[in-house]
Design a protein around this motif. Structure first.
Motif, PDB file in Angstrom:
ATOM      1  N   MET A   1      26.460  71.851  74.573  1.00  0.00           N
ATOM      2  CA  MET A   1      26.148  72.950  73.702  1.00  0.00           C
ATOM      3  C   MET A   1      24.977  72.547  72.823  1.00  0.00           C
ATOM      4  O   MET A   1      24.890  71.417  72.373  1.00  0.00           O
ATOM      5  N   VAL A   2      24.082  73.496  72.569  1.00  0.00           N
ATOM      6  CA  VAL A   2      22.963  73.284  71.667  1.00  0.00           C
ATOM      7  C   VAL A   2      23.300  73.972  70.348  1.00  0.00           C
ATOM      8  O   VAL A   2      23.602  75.160  70.319  1.00  0.00           O
ATOM      9  N   ASP A   3      23.289  73.201  69.266  1.00  0.00           N
ATOM     10  CA  ASP A   3      23.571  73.734  67.932  1.00  0.00           C
ATOM     11  C   ASP A   3      22.332  73.538  67.074  1.00  0.00           C
ATOM     12  O   ASP A   3      22.145  72.487  66.471  1.00  0.00           O
ATOM     13  N   GLN A   4      21.482  74.558  67.029  1.00  0.00           N
ATOM     14  CA  GLN A   4      20.220  74.425  66.296  1.00  0.00           C
ATOM     15  C   GLN A   4      20.419  74.426  64.786  1.00  0.00           C
ATOM     16  O   GLN A   4      19.502  74.132  64.041  1.00  0.00           O
ATOM     17  N   GLY A   5      21.633  74.701  64.315  1.00  0.00           N
ATOM     18  CA  GLY A   5      21.911  74.688  62.885  1.00  0.00           C
ATOM     19  C   GLY A   5      22.421  73.350  62.387  1.00  0.00           C
ATOM     20  O   GLY A   5      22.649  73.172  61.204  1.00  0.00           O
ATOM     21  N   SER A   6      22.600  72.387  63.277  1.00  0.00           N
ATOM     22  CA  SER A   6      23.155  71.090  62.899  1.00  0.00           C
ATOM     23  C   SER A   6      22.128  69.990  63.116  1.00  0.00           C
ATOM     24  O   SER A   6      21.247  70.101  63.952  1.00  0.00           O
ATOM     25  N   ALA A  76      21.674  68.712  68.830  1.00  0.00           N
ATOM     26  CA  ALA A  76      21.274  69.448  67.633  1.00  0.00           C
ATOM     27  C   ALA A  76      19.755  69.443  67.446  1.00  0.00           C
ATOM     28  O   ALA A  76      19.006  69.140  68.374  1.00  0.00           O
ATOM     29  N   ARG A  77      19.343  69.754  66.228  1.00  0.00           N
ATOM     30  CA  ARG A  77      17.910  69.866  65.916  1.00  0.00           C
ATOM     31  C   ARG A  77      17.121  68.623  66.276  1.00  0.00           C
ATOM     32  O   ARG A  77      15.995  68.714  66.748  1.00  0.00           O
ATOM     33  N   SER A  78      17.703  67.433  66.061  1.00  0.00           N
ATOM     34  CA  SER A  78      16.949  66.204  66.338  1.00  0.00           C
ATOM     35  C   SER A  78      16.544  66.120  67.809  1.00  0.00           C
ATOM     36  O   SER A  78      15.434  65.714  68.132  1.00  0.00           O
ATOM     37  N   TRP A  79      17.448  66.537  68.708  1.00  0.00           N
ATOM     38  CA  TRP A  79      17.124  66.548  70.140  1.00  0.00           C
ATOM     39  C   TRP A  79      16.069  67.610  70.438  1.00  0.00           C
ATOM     40  O   TRP A  79      15.114  67.361  71.171  1.00  0.00           O
ATOM     41  N   LEU A  80      16.236  68.794  69.862  1.00  0.00           N
ATOM     42  CA  LEU A  80      15.257  69.871  70.060  1.00  0.00           C
ATOM     43  C   LEU A  80      13.873  69.434  69.589  1.00  0.00           C
ATOM     44  O   LEU A  80      12.876  69.637  70.283  1.00  0.00           O
ATOM     45  N   HIS A  81      13.809  68.795  68.408  1.00  0.00           N
ATOM     46  CA  HIS A  81      12.518  68.368  67.859  1.00  0.00           C
ATOM     47  C   HIS A  81      11.891  67.265  68.702  1.00  0.00           C
ATOM     48  O   HIS A  81      10.689  67.287  68.962  1.00  0.00           O
ATOM     49  N   ALA A  82      12.707  66.286  69.133  1.00  0.00           N
ATOM     50  CA  ALA A  82      12.181  65.197  69.960  1.00  0.00           C
ATOM     51  C   ALA A  82      11.654  65.714  71.293  1.00  0.00           C
ATOM     52  O   ALA A  82      10.675  65.206  71.831  1.00  0.00           O
ATOM     53  N   SER A  88      17.004  79.635  72.005  1.00  0.00           N
ATOM     54  CA  SER A  88      17.430  80.992  71.675  1.00  0.00           C
ATOM     55  C   SER A  88      18.909  81.112  71.993  1.00  0.00           C
ATOM     56  O   SER A  88      19.301  81.052  73.168  1.00  0.00           O
ATOM     57  N   THR A  89      19.731  81.250  70.948  1.00  0.00           N
ATOM     58  CA  THR A  89      21.159  81.429  71.183  1.00  0.00           C
ATOM     59  C   THR A  89      21.428  82.794  71.813  1.00  0.00           C
ATOM     60  O   THR A  89      22.356  82.933  72.607  1.00  0.00           O
ATOM     61  N   LEU A  90      20.619  83.781  71.500  1.00  0.00           N
ATOM     62  CA  LEU A  90      20.775  85.112  72.071  1.00  0.00           C
ATOM     63  C   LEU A  90      20.603  85.082  73.588  1.00  0.00           C
ATOM     64  O   LEU A  90      21.372  85.685  74.331  1.00  0.00           O
ATOM     65  N   HIS A  91      19.601  84.347  74.050  1.00  0.00           N
ATOM     66  CA  HIS A  91      19.288  84.300  75.481  1.00  0.00           C
ATOM     67  C   HIS A  91      19.875  83.083  76.193  1.00  0.00           C
ATOM     68  O   HIS A  91      19.685  82.928  77.398  1.00  0.00           O
TER      69      HIS A  91
END
Length: 136
Positions: A1-6, A76-82, A88-91
Protein backbone atom coordinates in the motif's frame (compact mmCIF):
# COMPACT_ATOMS: atom_id res chain seq x y z
CA UNK A 1 0.00 0.00 0.00
CA UNK A 2 1.17 3.53 -0.76
CA UNK A 3 0.39 6.03 2.02
CA UNK A 4 1.33 9.48 0.75
CA UNK A 5 0.22 11.02 4.06
CA UNK A 6 2.80 9.14 6.14
CA UNK A 7 6.53 9.42 6.47
CA UNK A 8 6.94 5.91 7.94
CA UNK A 9 7.63 2.94 5.68
CA UNK A 10 6.16 -0.08 7.47
CA UNK A 11 6.81 -3.78 6.99
CA UNK A 12 4.64 -6.29 8.81
CA UNK A 13 6.37 -9.18 10.54
CA UNK A 14 4.75 -11.82 8.31
CA UNK A 15 6.55 -10.35 5.26
CA UNK A 16 9.78 -9.99 7.26
CA UNK A 17 9.65 -13.71 8.06
CA UNK A 18 8.77 -14.69 4.47
CA UNK A 19 11.83 -12.78 3.24
CA UNK A 20 13.93 -14.99 5.57
CA UNK A 21 15.37 -11.96 7.33
CA UNK A 22 16.89 -12.50 10.75
CA UNK A 23 15.87 -10.68 13.94
CA UNK A 24 19.51 -9.67 14.46
CA UNK A 25 19.38 -7.73 11.15
CA UNK A 26 17.09 -5.18 12.82
CA UNK A 27 18.39 -1.96 14.32
CA UNK A 28 16.70 -0.36 17.30
CA UNK A 29 13.62 1.78 16.73
CA UNK A 30 12.18 3.02 20.02
CA UNK A 31 9.30 5.23 18.98
CA UNK A 32 5.83 3.64 19.36
CA UNK A 33 3.43 3.81 16.41
CA UNK A 34 -0.34 4.15 16.23
CA UNK A 35 -1.83 1.62 13.83
CA UNK A 36 -5.07 1.79 11.82
CA UNK A 37 -7.38 0.79 14.65
CA UNK A 38 -5.89 3.39 17.00
CA UNK A 39 -3.84 0.92 19.06
CA UNK A 40 -0.24 1.67 19.98
CA UNK A 41 2.32 -0.87 18.78
CA UNK A 42 5.99 -1.09 19.74
CA UNK A 43 8.10 -1.79 16.62
CA UNK A 44 10.41 -4.80 16.56
CA UNK A 45 13.04 -2.59 14.93
CA UNK A 46 14.09 -1.03 11.65
CA UNK A 47 15.89 -2.37 8.58
CA UNK A 48 17.19 -0.75 5.38
CA UNK A 49 16.37 -2.77 2.29
CA UNK A 50 16.64 -2.16 -1.45
CA UNK A 51 13.25 -1.91 -3.16
CA UNK A 52 13.13 -2.32 -6.91
CA UNK A 53 10.52 -0.54 -8.98
CA UNK A 54 11.02 -1.27 -12.67
CA UNK A 55 14.73 -0.77 -13.27
CA UNK A 56 15.10 1.72 -10.40
CA UNK A 57 16.33 0.56 -6.97
CA UNK A 58 15.65 2.72 -3.91
CA UNK A 59 16.91 2.07 -0.36
CA UNK A 60 13.99 2.09 2.08
CA UNK A 61 14.14 2.18 5.90
CA UNK A 62 11.30 -0.11 6.94
CA UNK A 63 9.95 -0.08 10.48
CA UNK A 64 9.02 -3.69 11.29
CA UNK A 65 5.88 -4.18 13.37
CA UNK A 66 4.11 -7.22 14.70
CA UNK A 67 0.48 -6.29 14.06
CA UNK A 68 -2.41 -7.42 11.91
CA UNK A 69 -2.80 -5.78 8.51
CA UNK A 70 -4.33 -6.86 5.22
CA UNK A 71 -1.16 -5.38 3.65
CA UNK A 72 2.36 -6.80 3.77
CA UNK A 73 4.02 -3.39 3.70
CA UNK A 74 3.21 0.30 3.50
CA UNK A 75 5.47 2.63 1.56
CA UNK A 76 5.25 6.33 2.30
CA UNK A 77 6.43 9.76 1.19
CA UNK A 78 10.12 8.91 1.61
CA UNK A 79 9.83 6.13 -1.00
CA UNK A 80 7.78 8.35 -3.33
CA UNK A 81 10.35 11.16 -3.03
CA UNK A 82 13.35 8.86 -3.54
CA UNK A 83 11.67 7.41 -6.63
CA UNK A 84 10.71 10.88 -7.88
CA UNK A 85 7.14 9.61 -8.06
CA UNK A 86 3.66 11.10 -7.93
CA UNK A 87 0.75 9.06 -6.65
CA UNK A 88 -3.00 9.27 -7.06
CA UNK A 89 -5.16 7.49 -4.51
CA UNK A 90 -8.20 8.21 -6.69
CA UNK A 91 -6.70 6.38 -9.67
CA UNK A 92 -4.64 3.85 -7.65
CA UNK A 93 -1.57 4.83 -9.66
CA UNK A 94 2.02 5.81 -9.03
CA UNK A 95 3.93 7.46 -11.87
CA UNK A 96 7.70 7.86 -11.82
CA UNK A 97 10.46 8.87 -14.25
CA UNK A 98 12.61 6.13 -15.75
CA UNK A 99 15.21 7.34 -18.18
CA UNK A 100 13.41 9.46 -20.78
CA UNK A 101 10.00 7.85 -20.08
CA UNK A 102 7.31 8.00 -17.42
CA UNK A 103 6.39 4.59 -16.02
CA UNK A 104 3.41 3.75 -13.89
CA UNK A 105 2.33 1.27 -11.26
CA UNK A 106 -1.39 0.61 -11.35
CA UNK A 107 -3.29 -0.79 -8.38
CA UNK A 108 -6.30 -3.01 -8.47
CA UNK A 109 -9.67 -1.67 -7.32
CA UNK A 110 -10.89 -5.22 -6.63
CA UNK A 111 -7.76 -6.04 -4.57
CA UNK A 112 -8.12 -2.80 -2.61
CA UNK A 113 -11.75 -3.72 -1.91
CA UNK A 114 -10.72 -7.23 -0.86
CA UNK A 115 -8.15 -5.80 1.58
CA UNK A 116 -10.78 -3.48 3.05
CA UNK A 117 -13.25 -6.36 3.49
CA UNK A 118 -10.55 -8.48 5.14
CA UNK A 119 -9.67 -5.65 7.53
CA UNK A 120 -13.34 -5.06 8.43
CA UNK A 121 -13.96 -8.78 8.97
CA UNK A 122 -10.92 -9.02 11.25
CA UNK A 123 -11.78 -5.96 13.34
CA UNK A 124 -14.90 -7.30 15.15
CA UNK A 125 -12.99 -10.42 16.20
CA UNK A 126 -10.26 -8.24 17.69
CA UNK A 127 -12.83 -6.11 19.56
CA UNK A 128 -14.68 -9.11 20.97
CA UNK A 129 -11.40 -10.69 22.06
CA UNK A 130 -10.37 -7.45 23.76
CA UNK A 131 -13.70 -7.19 25.61
CA UNK A 132 -13.41 -10.86 26.67
CA UNK A 133 -9.88 -10.32 27.98
CA UNK A 134 -10.99 -7.23 29.88
CA UNK A 135 -13.71 -9.19 31.66
CA UNK A 136 -11.36 -11.89 33.00
Amino acid sequence: MVDQGSDADIMYSNLYKRLNLNPEDLTAYDSPLVIFDGKVVIPRGQIRLPMQTGSKVVEVDFIVVDAYSPYTAIVARSWLHALGAASSTLHLQVKYPSGDRIKELVGSQSMARQCLVTAIMHQPAAKSLASTEGGL
